[in-house]
Design an enzyme around this catalytic site. Structure first.
Site, PDB file in Angstrom:
ATOM      1  N   SER A  17       0.826  -1.217   0.000  1.00  0.00           N
ATOM      2  CA  SER A  17       0.000   0.000   0.000  1.00  0.00           C
ATOM      3  C   SER A  17       0.861   1.269   0.000  1.00  0.00           C
ATOM      4  O   SER A  17       1.816   1.398   0.772  1.00  0.00           O
ATOM      5  CB  SER A  17      -0.909   0.004   1.239  1.00  0.00           C
ATOM      6  OG  SER A  17      -1.558   1.249   1.318  1.00  0.00           O
ATOM      7  N   SER A  19      -0.555   4.123   0.700  1.00  0.00           N
ATOM      8  CA  SER A  19      -1.292   5.097   1.525  1.00  0.00           C
ATOM      9  C   SER A  19      -0.450   5.713   2.650  1.00  0.00           C
ATOM     10  O   SER A  19      -0.527   6.931   2.859  1.00  0.00           O
ATOM     11  CB  SER A  19      -2.566   4.459   2.102  1.00  0.00           C
ATOM     12  OG  SER A  19      -3.452   4.187   1.050  1.00  0.00           O
ATOM     13  N   LYS A  68     -13.905  -3.360   2.356  1.00  0.00           N
ATOM     14  CA  LYS A  68     -14.737  -2.169   2.136  1.00  0.00           C
ATOM     15  C   LYS A  68     -16.211  -2.389   2.483  1.00  0.00           C
ATOM     16  O   LYS A  68     -16.879  -1.498   3.002  1.00  0.00           O
ATOM     17  CB  LYS A  68     -14.594  -1.673   0.692  1.00  0.00           C
ATOM     18  CG  LYS A  68     -13.212  -1.079   0.413  1.00  0.00           C
ATOM     19  CD  LYS A  68     -13.128  -0.520  -0.987  1.00  0.00           C
ATOM     20  CE  LYS A  68     -11.715  -0.064  -1.285  1.00  0.00           C
ATOM     21  NZ  LYS A  68     -11.556   0.471  -2.632  1.00  0.00           N
ATOM     22  N   GLY A 130     -16.787  -3.938 -15.813  1.00  0.00           N
ATOM     23  CA  GLY A 130     -16.763  -4.526 -14.478  1.00  0.00           C
ATOM     24  C   GLY A 130     -17.950  -4.089 -13.637  1.00  0.00           C
ATOM     25  O   GLY A 130     -18.467  -2.972 -13.797  1.00  0.00           O
ATOM     26  N   ALA A 131     -18.373  -4.974 -12.742  1.00  0.00           N
ATOM     27  CA  ALA A 131     -19.524  -4.668 -11.880  1.00  0.00           C
ATOM     28  C   ALA A 131     -19.222  -5.088 -10.443  1.00  0.00           C
ATOM     29  O   ALA A 131     -20.103  -5.528  -9.715  1.00  0.00           O
ATOM     30  CB  ALA A 131     -20.772  -5.373 -12.411  1.00  0.00           C
ATOM     31  N   GLY A 133     -16.837  -4.141  -6.681  1.00  0.00           N
ATOM     32  CA  GLY A 133     -16.848  -3.085  -5.666  1.00  0.00           C
ATOM     33  C   GLY A 133     -16.424  -1.724  -6.201  1.00  0.00           C
ATOM     34  O   GLY A 133     -17.015  -0.710  -5.850  1.00  0.00           O
ATOM     35  N   ALA A 134     -15.403  -1.698  -7.046  1.00  0.00           N
ATOM     36  CA  ALA A 134     -14.911  -0.410  -7.548  1.00  0.00           C
ATOM     37  C   ALA A 134     -15.975   0.258  -8.427  1.00  0.00           C
ATOM     38  O   ALA A 134     -16.209   1.462  -8.324  1.00  0.00           O
ATOM     39  CB  ALA A 134     -13.610  -0.598  -8.313  1.00  0.00           C
ATOM     40  N   TYR A 220      -3.273   0.325 -11.535  1.00  0.00           N
ATOM     41  CA  TYR A 220      -2.046   1.045 -11.886  1.00  0.00           C
ATOM     42  C   TYR A 220      -0.854   0.157 -11.530  1.00  0.00           C
ATOM     43  O   TYR A 220      -0.994  -0.819 -10.783  1.00  0.00           O
ATOM     44  CB  TYR A 220      -1.952   2.382 -11.125  1.00  0.00           C
ATOM     45  CG  TYR A 220      -2.099   2.212  -9.636  1.00  0.00           C
ATOM     46  CD1 TYR A 220      -3.357   2.264  -9.042  1.00  0.00           C
ATOM     47  CD2 TYR A 220      -0.996   1.917  -8.837  1.00  0.00           C
ATOM     48  CE1 TYR A 220      -3.505   2.054  -7.692  1.00  0.00           C
ATOM     49  CE2 TYR A 220      -1.148   1.698  -7.473  1.00  0.00           C
ATOM     50  CZ  TYR A 220      -2.398   1.763  -6.912  1.00  0.00           C
ATOM     51  OH  TYR A 220      -2.551   1.525  -5.572  1.00  0.00           O
TER      52      TYR A 220
HETATM   53  P1  NDP Z   1     -13.892  -6.874  -7.539  1.00  0.00           P
HETATM   54  O1  NDP Z   1     -13.233  -8.189  -7.259  1.00  0.00           O
HETATM   55  O2  NDP Z   1     -14.973  -6.405  -6.653  1.00  0.00           O
HETATM   56  O3  NDP Z   1     -14.522  -6.926  -9.039  1.00  0.00           O
HETATM   57  C1  NDP Z   1     -13.766  -7.407 -10.085  1.00  0.00           C
HETATM   58  C2  NDP Z   1     -14.503  -7.195 -11.398  1.00  0.00           C
HETATM   59  O4  NDP Z   1     -13.609  -7.550 -12.461  1.00  0.00           O
HETATM   60  C3  NDP Z   1     -15.740  -8.065 -11.585  1.00  0.00           C
HETATM   61  O5  NDP Z   1     -16.711  -7.314 -12.288  1.00  0.00           O
HETATM   62  C4  NDP Z   1     -15.213  -9.235 -12.434  1.00  0.00           C
HETATM   63  O6  NDP Z   1     -16.204  -9.838 -13.244  1.00  0.00           O
HETATM   64  C5  NDP Z   1     -14.247  -8.502 -13.327  1.00  0.00           C
HETATM   65  N1  NDP Z   1     -13.172  -9.346 -13.896  1.00  0.00           N
HETATM   66  C6  NDP Z   1     -12.147  -9.947 -13.249  1.00  0.00           C
HETATM   67  N2  NDP Z   1     -11.341 -10.584 -14.128  1.00  0.00           N
HETATM   68  C7  NDP Z   1     -11.858 -10.365 -15.369  1.00  0.00           C
HETATM   69  C8  NDP Z   1     -11.471 -10.751 -16.693  1.00  0.00           C
HETATM   70  N3  NDP Z   1     -10.376 -11.506 -16.911  1.00  0.00           N
HETATM   71  N4  NDP Z   1     -12.229 -10.341 -17.744  1.00  0.00           N
HETATM   72  C9  NDP Z   1     -13.333  -9.568 -17.520  1.00  0.00           C
HETATM   73  N5  NDP Z   1     -13.756  -9.168 -16.285  1.00  0.00           N
HETATM   74  C10 NDP Z   1     -13.019  -9.564 -15.229  1.00  0.00           C
HETATM   75  O7  NDP Z   1     -12.688  -5.822  -7.655  1.00  0.00           O
HETATM   76  P2  NDP Z   1     -12.780  -4.254  -7.358  1.00  0.00           P
HETATM   77  O8  NDP Z   1     -14.014  -3.764  -8.022  1.00  0.00           O
HETATM   78  O9  NDP Z   1     -12.578  -3.995  -5.909  1.00  0.00           O
HETATM   79  O10 NDP Z   1     -11.463  -3.659  -8.100  1.00  0.00           O
HETATM   80  C11 NDP Z   1     -11.415  -3.525  -9.515  1.00  0.00           C
HETATM   81  C12 NDP Z   1     -10.157  -2.773  -9.928  1.00  0.00           C
HETATM   82  O11 NDP Z   1     -10.197  -1.414  -9.497  1.00  0.00           O
HETATM   83  C13 NDP Z   1      -8.855  -3.361  -9.360  1.00  0.00           C
HETATM   84  O12 NDP Z   1      -7.892  -3.373 -10.411  1.00  0.00           O
HETATM   85  C14 NDP Z   1      -8.443  -2.356  -8.298  1.00  0.00           C
HETATM   86  O13 NDP Z   1      -7.038  -2.316  -8.112  1.00  0.00           O
HETATM   87  C15 NDP Z   1      -8.941  -1.049  -8.923  1.00  0.00           C
HETATM   88  N6  NDP Z   1      -9.154   0.028  -7.927  1.00  0.00           N
HETATM   89  C16 NDP Z   1      -8.353   1.147  -8.020  1.00  0.00           C
HETATM   90  C17 NDP Z   1      -8.494   2.199  -7.121  1.00  0.00           C
HETATM   91  C18 NDP Z   1      -7.609   3.414  -7.234  1.00  0.00           C
HETATM   92  O14 NDP Z   1      -7.571   4.231  -6.296  1.00  0.00           O
HETATM   93  N7  NDP Z   1      -6.915   3.618  -8.331  1.00  0.00           N
HETATM   94  C19 NDP Z   1      -9.505   2.152  -6.040  1.00  0.00           C
HETATM   95  C20 NDP Z   1     -10.326   0.948  -6.063  1.00  0.00           C
HETATM   96  C21 NDP Z   1     -10.128  -0.071  -6.973  1.00  0.00           C
HETATM   97  P3  NDP Z   1     -17.186 -10.995 -12.627  1.00  0.00           P
HETATM   98  O15 NDP Z   1     -18.215 -10.265 -11.824  1.00  0.00           O
HETATM   99  O16 NDP Z   1     -17.751 -11.658 -13.814  1.00  0.00           O
HETATM  100  O17 NDP Z   1     -16.316 -11.894 -11.780  1.00  0.00           O
END
Ligand code: NDP
Length: 279
Positions: A17, A19, A68, A130-131, A133-134, A220
């Site tokens: 991290s 942070s 989160k 994507g759907a 947490g982010a 990133y």
């Molecule tokens: P989650 O685990 O909650 O969600 C992951 C998502 O990615 C799901 O929708 C999943 O689909 C999809 N996914 C994973 N692998 C694949 C693939 N190979 N092809 C297509 N879809 C895929 O993760 P988060 O939402 O928490 O995080 C997502 C990203 O956001 C991460 O990279 C994280 O580092 C980044 N992030 C960056 C922040 C910043 O400050 N820059 C802050 C918060 C997050 P499915 O539902 O079908 O499994």
């Protein structure tokens, strides 16, 4: 000198991290007497570790993966954006001792787009990949900017459709699967999948990006992510990663805790210089 006020980031894993570095630098810049540490806390340990932290006089916490949603449940009070996102990345002890939960990820992204990159979001077509947490965390602040249309696409289609339905009162949005994207194009494509973390790319059709369109990966790293490279190959006007979002979400958390807004540009430039040197 009085004892510094205590802040921390909890998560698992946590050792990478940035942070602590970001917040310590914000503190020096704004002359705030704080100490910000990191603690490896998993989901099972979360409630007791968080109670102990605040009982011991802690002022504020950041929570990252996988905490989160638990932090959202833990908070006594929620900001409106945290309430929508059902996820909290920032906890703050208030004057009456109650714990406020906020989600600064979305506003961090919007600030990076609007202020750091001069990318307007009103009246444009946005695709959100994507759907998870982010995506949930950024939807309300993005929709507040009044895009023309927002499409959420996800590998598990049902999750995209459900998320769009949940936020339907906030704007013009739908959820769909990757097969439904043929013959559509978007001004801005936001990658909120975790695919980049394993060097993968979601299945994106050709011509998905409009002329002069922009790509933004929430992930990133020291190297350009697979999605940033895809954007460059598609001729994106800009293909950016989430480093600016990371710094801006931290600045918003710092503001919530300390009531003072740190300068972010210098730090983003410094991170960019460091990673260019390490490549
Ligand atoms: P989650 O685990 O909650 O969600 C992951 C998502 O990615 C799901 O929708 C999943 O689909 C999809 N996914 C994973 N692998 C694949 C693939 N190979 N092809 C297509 N879809 C895929 O993760 P988060 O939402 O928490 O995080 C997502 C990203 O956001 C991460 O990279 C994280 O580092 C980044 N992030 C960056 C922040 C910043 O400050 N820059 C802050 C918060 C997050 P499915 O539902 O079908 O499994």
């Amino acid at each position: 000198m009085t004892k510094p006020e205590q802040y921390a980031v909890f998560g698992h894993p946590i050792k990478h991290s940035k942070s602590p570095l970001i917040h310590q630098q914000f503190a020096v810049q704004t002359r705030q007497n704080i100490e910000y540490t990191r603690q490896d806390v998993d989901a099972e340990q979360f409630v007791s570790a968080t109670r102990n932290f605040f009982a011991g006089g802690g002022h504020g916490l950041n929570c990252t993966v996988p905490l989160k949603e638990l932090a959202w449940k833990f908070a006594d009070d929620l900001t409106q954006r945290a309430s929508y996102s059902k996820a909290v990345n920032t906890l703050a002890r208030q004057a009456d001792g109650r714990i406020l939960g906020d989600n600064t990820d979305g506003i961090g992204l919007v600030t990076d787009l609007l202020s750091n990159h001069q990318i307007k979001l009103d009246n444009i077509n946005i695709l959100l990949l994507g759907a998870g947490g982010a995506s949930r965390g950024i939807l309300q602040p993005i929709l507040q900017q009044q895009p023309k249309r927002l499409v959420i696409v996800n590998r598990t289609v049902e999750k995209a459709v459900n998320l769009a339905t949940e936020f339907t009162e906030l704007g013009n949005l739908i959820g769909c699967g990757y097969n439904d994207l043929e013959h559509q194009s978007f001004d801005l494509i936001l990658n909120a999948t975790s695919a980049s973390l394993s060097g993968q790319l979601p299945p994106l059709p050709e011509k998905l990006l409009a002329n002069k369109g922009i790509c933004y990966d929430l992930a990133y790293g020291n190297e350009p992510t697979a999605f940033v490279r895809w954007g460059q190959q598609q001729g994106a006007a800009k293909s950016l990663d989430g480093l600016g979002m990371l710094v801006e979400q931290a600045a918003e958390a710092f503001y919530l805790w300390r009531g003072i807004r740190p300068e972010t540009q210098v730090m983003i430039e410094q991170f960019n210089t460091n990673r260019n040197q390490s490549n």
